[in-house]
Design a protein around this motif. Structure first.
Motif, PDB file in Angstrom:
ATOM      1  N   THR A 586       9.036  15.170  14.378  1.00 15.38           N
ATOM      2  CA  THR A 586       7.572  15.268  14.336  1.00 15.38           C
ATOM      3  C   THR A 586       7.125  16.463  13.505  1.00 15.38           C
ATOM      4  OG1 THR A 586       7.382  16.641  16.324  1.00 15.38           O
ATOM      5  CG2 THR A 586       7.443  14.240  16.630  1.00 15.38           C
ATOM      6  N   THR A 587       8.075  17.365  13.197  1.00 12.53           N
ATOM      7  CA  THR A 587       7.719  18.550  12.414  1.00 12.53           C
ATOM      8  C   THR A 587       8.545  18.667  11.132  1.00 12.53           C
ATOM      9  OG1 THR A 587       9.244  19.860  13.775  1.00 12.53           O
ATOM     10  CG2 THR A 587       6.910  19.844  14.420  1.00 12.53           C
ATOM     11  N   THR A 588       9.862  18.861  11.261  1.00  9.97           N
ATOM     12  CA  THR A 588      10.645  19.201  10.074  1.00  9.97           C
ATOM     13  C   THR A 588      11.888  18.359   9.836  1.00  9.97           C
ATOM     14  OG1 THR A 588      11.858  20.870  11.342  1.00  9.97           O
ATOM     15  CG2 THR A 588       9.878  21.604  10.156  1.00  9.97           C
ATOM     16  N   ALA A 589      12.358  17.605  10.806  1.00 11.53           N
ATOM     17  CA  ALA A 589      13.638  16.901  10.670  1.00 11.53           C
ATOM     18  C   ALA A 589      13.443  15.500  10.105  1.00 11.53           C
ATOM     19  CB  ALA A 589      14.354  16.828  12.020  1.00 11.53           C
ATOM     20  N   ALA A 613       9.705  13.557   7.708  1.00 11.18           N
ATOM     21  CA  ALA A 613       9.319  14.197   8.962  1.00 11.18           C
ATOM     22  C   ALA A 613       7.809  14.398   9.015  1.00 11.18           C
ATOM     23  CB  ALA A 613      10.020  15.547   9.093  1.00 11.18           C
ATOM     24  N   GLY A 614       7.270  14.387  10.238  1.00 11.43           N
ATOM     25  CA  GLY A 614       5.877  14.740  10.469  1.00 11.43           C
ATOM     26  C   GLY A 614       4.884  13.842   9.765  1.00 11.43           C
ATOM     27  N   VAL A 619      -3.587   6.329   9.387  1.00 16.39           N
ATOM     28  CA  VAL A 619      -4.490   6.834  10.422  1.00 16.39           C
ATOM     29  C   VAL A 619      -3.742   7.558  11.534  1.00 16.39           C
ATOM     30  CG1 VAL A 619      -6.216   6.202  12.145  1.00 16.39           C
ATOM     31  CG2 VAL A 619      -6.193   5.055   9.926  1.00 16.39           C
ATOM     32  N   ASN A 620      -2.616   7.024  11.981  1.00 17.89           N
ATOM     33  CA  ASN A 620      -1.919   7.548  13.146  1.00 17.89           C
ATOM     34  C   ASN A 620      -0.707   8.388  12.753  1.00 17.89           C
ATOM     35  OD1 ASN A 620      -3.628   6.100  14.985  1.00 17.89           O
ATOM     36  ND2 ASN A 620      -2.490   4.232  14.446  1.00 17.89           N
ATOM     37  N   PRO A 621      -0.290   9.300  13.643  1.00 18.56           N
ATOM     38  CA  PRO A 621       0.941  10.051  13.374  1.00 18.56           C
ATOM     39  C   PRO A 621       2.129   9.107  13.231  1.00 18.56           C
ATOM     40  CG  PRO A 621      -0.296  11.063  15.163  1.00 18.56           C
ATOM     41  CD  PRO A 621      -0.954   9.741  14.880  1.00 18.56           C
ATOM     42  N   CYS A 622       3.024   9.426  12.301  1.00 16.62           N
ATOM     43  CA  CYS A 622       4.190   8.569  12.085  1.00 16.62           C
ATOM     44  C   CYS A 622       5.157   8.652  13.266  1.00 16.62           C
ATOM     45  CB  CYS A 622       4.914   8.988  10.814  1.00 16.62           C
ATOM     46  SG  CYS A 622       3.922   8.876   9.319  1.00 16.62           S
ATOM     47  N   TRP A 623       5.324   9.848  13.816  1.00 13.79           N
ATOM     48  CA  TRP A 623       6.303  10.084  14.872  1.00 13.79           C
ATOM     49  C   TRP A 623       5.599  10.384  16.189  1.00 13.79           C
ATOM     50  CZ3 TRP A 623      11.545   9.574  14.409  1.00 13.79           C
ATOM     51  CH2 TRP A 623      12.095   9.572  13.120  1.00 13.79           C
ATOM     52  N   THR A 624       6.183   9.901  17.283  1.00 16.58           N
ATOM     53  CA  THR A 624       5.751  10.286  18.617  1.00 16.58           C
ATOM     54  C   THR A 624       6.955  10.801  19.397  1.00 16.58           C
ATOM     55  OG1 THR A 624       6.019   8.006  19.395  1.00 16.58           O
ATOM     56  CG2 THR A 624       3.808   8.679  18.706  1.00 16.58           C
ATOM     57  N   ASP A 625       6.696  11.765  20.248  1.00 15.12           N
ATOM     58  CA  ASP A 625       7.720  12.417  21.060  1.00 15.12           C
ATOM     59  C   ASP A 625       7.680  11.822  22.461  1.00 15.12           C
ATOM     60  OD1 ASP A 625       9.389  14.156  22.426  1.00 15.12           O
ATOM     61  OD2 ASP A 625       8.494  15.966  21.585  1.00 15.12           O
ATOM     62  N   ASN A 626       8.845  11.471  22.994  1.00 13.54           N
ATOM     63  CA  ASN A 626       8.897  11.007  24.374  1.00 13.54           C
ATOM     64  C   ASN A 626       9.971  11.780  25.127  1.00 13.54           C
ATOM     65  OD1 ASN A 626      11.468   9.586  23.969  1.00 13.54           O
ATOM     66  ND2 ASN A 626      10.245   8.066  22.844  1.00 13.54           N
ATOM     67  N   LEU A 679      23.424   7.337   9.309  1.00 15.17           N
ATOM     68  CA  LEU A 679      22.068   7.861   9.479  1.00 15.17           C
ATOM     69  C   LEU A 679      22.180   9.375   9.567  1.00 15.17           C
ATOM     70  CD1 LEU A 679      19.011   7.221   9.958  1.00 15.17           C
ATOM     71  CD2 LEU A 679      19.523   7.436  12.415  1.00 15.17           C
ATOM     72  N   HIS A 680      21.625  10.070   8.569  1.00 10.45           N
ATOM     73  CA  HIS A 680      21.738  11.525   8.498  1.00 10.45           C
ATOM     74  C   HIS A 680      20.444  12.184   8.969  1.00 10.45           C
ATOM     75  CE1 HIS A 680      25.526  11.630   6.186  1.00 10.45           C
ATOM     76  NE2 HIS A 680      25.066  10.523   5.603  1.00 10.45           N
ATOM     77  N   ASN A 681      20.591  13.185   9.823  1.00 12.63           N
ATOM     78  CA  ASN A 681      19.480  14.051  10.202  1.00 12.63           C
ATOM     79  C   ASN A 681      19.444  15.193   9.199  1.00 12.63           C
ATOM     80  OD1 ASN A 681      17.939  16.184  11.358  1.00 12.63           O
ATOM     81  ND2 ASN A 681      18.283  15.372  13.417  1.00 12.63           N
ATOM     82  N   LEU A 682      18.399  15.243   8.384  1.00 11.55           N
ATOM     83  CA  LEU A 682      18.332  16.251   7.332  1.00 11.55           C
ATOM     84  C   LEU A 682      17.874  17.600   7.846  1.00 11.55           C
ATOM     85  CD1 LEU A 682      16.823  14.055   4.486  1.00 11.55           C
ATOM     86  CD2 LEU A 682      19.222  14.551   4.988  1.00 11.55           C
TER      87      LEU A 682
END
Length: 708
Positions: A586-589, A613-614, A619-626, A679-682
């Motif tokens: 949601t921020t940098t990854a 990321a982020g 209109v809506n945020p791409c990522w949501t945190d659960n 699938l790489h986490n950058l």
């Protein structure tokens, strides 16, 4: 004939189309498919394309803008899009298949408004980069930037120093925009040279303090600090000090050899006055990195006849000299006055232009109008594209994209051919093509109202094709952006550019699409960027998180014509900690999915899907945190959904889907050993993976496999 969206009100004026947060990409993600080079092709990268040339042929013609308050019987407005696509670095050759969804580039896009007085219009974009990390975008706009400049058309620009990831706020290209009265600056052409020097040429009615007339002249601004700041307008065409009010100079093109020598080409029209003449093509040269310019000369020798209305021109550097092309109705004795494509070579140094000659091989026999040429050179390989309504090989009299190529720097040319494989069956017009290359792949873009069967609508979209053999063959036409089949705006006048050193691509165009109502229907500048992140070979599976049970990762790829899809499920995963392993997208990854097809124990990267990321997906945020992970959703993204779930004891799972924005690689896969997914986490370098040594299905329509 070209369907120019303008009307001619008199001999002295052609009225253009009337129309009523810079930074991180809003339209996330891109998909790229990689293809091996054709045998015998040089896979090395040439000098950056920003050293070749651009511009020279807006359908709007860009001069004598209609004053605010004038009306037209029909109105529409356009938005301007930029699409960034990244290819892997050399030596591999990479074929562009699909682009991601567009997002706004100009920082005013979400706040400016559309109104009946043609207010807040951003259009006619030009893009270039310095062969490194700096990009500059410039466009014509009547946005007054919060009252800091006037409501006349000025040139605005934005700059990126991280290869297009973030952009500066829109600003005036020159400091006198607030005091230049009602002068209109249009049709910018921006090119990067050597030593941090950039040059922007444009058509303008600015009198430069009453030192020249109020007719359209070619002015230029120059930057010596890599596009950060620019000089105020100065006169480029030497005739500007003596020409009359009805002498118009417009459609500028620029090219440089990257060693301080430049050529500018433009169209000159004399519509009246004491010495009316027909339209002509002029050029000027610079040997001091664009600081000063020579007296203007007529291009092509003694040509003086009418070259038609807005036929377009283009210029590039071919490694040893300059080559210019333009549309013309000049009859050289055998080609008639229907309109053909002309060319001339310009020596370097010396700047001596050869006599004009026809480029299209059917010039002596055709009856259609050939217009709006664009050329791109990768050393001695030169590709030209243009539009024509010639009934060529059964293509009909609608406008189609034609092409020709040269393998000796423009000395001789191949036979004219149709670029689009659908030219004989399409039902719409294909207009205003542009072409660029990255040293291994040529990409053509154009606007079209042909629906490509049922893949697109007839509102007008940008279509594209690519060539990995220097223009000898081309892929089938396809919609450029992932939104092409779903948007409701008119897309027109695309431009393309590439950064050969990093593999970044940019394509820009104009559209009325509101991006899911996240911006207005006025003309804005938009962009999308993809990331070059997949390694050439897959990371060792032992270094990645894996499923703890065989067969618990499933990969399905479907080629459905214009409805391709991808599903990757990864379950029963080893212990995955949300904070330590998933980081925070949601921020940098950011994340990237890489698919490799292994043949003869040699893996080849065939698909890359980037998920930034982020940000907002319109209109809506791409990522949501659960509680257990993160969910990404973008209707038009190449990855439409990515669910990341942390857990212990086999509870971790990943689910990725690609739908509207996804384009399948060529099926069946060629694998004779295995297919690998990573699938790489950058953000933290973590990897999640699976290998597929056996397949349950591998056909031209679908691939299905369960993991080892």
């Amino acid at each position: 004939m070209p369907r120019g969206p303008w009307r001619r009100s008199s001999a002295a004026s052609r009225i253009p189309r009337n129309s009523d947060a810079a930074g991180r990409v809003l339209g996330h993600g891109s998909v790229r498919f990689h293809a091996q080079a054709a045998p015998g092709l040089d896979n090395g990268f040439a000098q950056p394309l920003t050293w070749q040339g651009c511009c020279g042929g807006s359908r709007r013609f860009g001069f004598l803008y209609q004053p605010r308050g004038c009306t037209m019987s029909s109105r529409f407005s356009l938005s301007l899009f930029v699409v960034f696509v990244t290819f892997a670095a050399p030596p591999a050759s990479h074929a562009l298949i699909s682009f991601g969804p567009p997002g706004p580039l100009n920082s005013t896009a979400a706040t400016d408004l559309s109104d009946p007085d043609n207010k807040d219009v951003d259009r006619e974009v030009s893009l270039a980069n310095d062969g490194s990390s700096t990009w500059v975008g410039a466009w014509s706009s009547d946005n007054n930037l919060g009252g800091t400049i006037g409501d006349d058309f000025d040139l605005l620009f934005t700059r990126s120093t991280d290869d297009g990831e973030t952009w500066s706020a829109a600003a005036s290209l020159y400091s006198n925009a607030a005091s230049d009265g009602t002068a209109a600056e249009t049709e910018p052409c921006v090119v990067s040279g050597s030593g941090g020097v950039w040059v922007a040429a444009y058509s303008s009615t600015n009198t430069l303090g009453d030192t020249i007339g109020f007719d359209n002249d070619i002015l230029f601004s120059r930057s010596t600090d890599n596009g950060a700041t620019w000089s105020n307008p100065a006169l480029l065409n030497s005739g500007g000090t003596v020409d009359e009010s009805l002498e118009l100079d417009f459609q500028p093109s620029l090219a440089t050899d990257g060693a301080g020598r430049w050529v500018a080409v433009w169209k000159h029209s004399v519509l009246g006055g004491s010495n009316p003449t027909a339209d002509q093509i002029f050029f000027s040269s610079s040997s001091d990195n664009g600081a000063t310019w020579s007296a203007q000369q007529m291009l092509g020798g003694s040509m003086t006849a009418n070259i038609g209305l807005g036929q377009g021109n283009s210029v590039a550097y071919n490694g040893t000299g300059f080559i210019a092309v333009w549309g013309s109705t000049e009859n050289l004795g055998a080609n008639g006055t229907d309109g053909d494509i002309f060319y001339s070579t310009i020596t370097n140094p010396g700047f001596v232009a050869s006599a004009a000659a026809t480029l299209n091989s059917n010039a002596a026999t055709d009856t259609g109008a050939d217009t709006f040429p664009s050329l791109s050179a990768d050393g001695s390989d030169v590709v030209v594209v243009w539009e024509s309504n010639e009934n060529f090989s059964g293509a009909g009299t609608d406008d189609d994209v034609f092409t020709a190529r040269s393998t000796n720097g423009g000395g001789t040319w191949s036979a004219t051919s149709l670029l689009g494989s659908n030219a004989t069956t399409d039902v719409g017009d294909d207009n205003h093509p542009r072409v660029a290359n990255d040293g291994s792949t040529f990409v053509a873009v154009w606007d079209s109202n042909d629906p490509l069967g049922k893949a697109l609508k007839t509102d007008g979209d940008i279509q594209t094709a690519r060539s990995t053999d220097a223009g000898a063959t081309w892929t089938d036409p396809a919609g450029l952006a992932t939104t092409a089949g779903k948007d409701k705006g008119a897309d027109l006048d695309a431009v393309a550019a590439a950064n050969a050193s990093t593999g970044a691509w940019a394509v820009a165009w104009e559209s009325t699409d509101t991006l899911g109502k996240s911006i207005g229907g006025d003309e804005d500048v938009l962009y999308v960027r993809s990331f070059q992140d997949c390694p050439a070979t897959p990371a060792a599976l032992a270094t990645c998180f894996q499923t703890s049970v065989a067969g618990k990762s499933k990969l399905v790829i479907t080629e459905g014509g214009f409805k391709d899809s991808l599903t990757w499920n990864w379950s029963k995963g080893a212990d995955v900690d949300k904070a330590a392993d998933l980081a925070d997208p949601t921020t940098t990854a950011a994340y990237v999915m890489c698919i490799y097809d292994e043949t003869g124990n040699t893996p080849a990267l065939i698909t890359e899907l980037d998920v930034a990321a982020g940000g907002n997906c319109y209109v809506n945020p791409c990522w949501t945190d659960n509680a257990t992970g993160y969910l990404y959703k973008h209707k038009y993204g190449v990855a439409s959904r990515l669910l990341l779930t942390a857990g212990v004891d086999g509870k971790a799972k990943i689910a990725l889907k690609g739908t509207i924005g996804f384009k399948a690689p060529a099926l069946p896969l060629q694998s004779d050993s295995k297919v690998s997914v990573r699938l790489h986490n950058l953000g933290n370098g973590k990897c999640f993976g699976a290998d597929f040594s056996g397949f349950t299905l591998n056909t031209a329509a679908s691939f299905k496999g369960n993991s080892d």
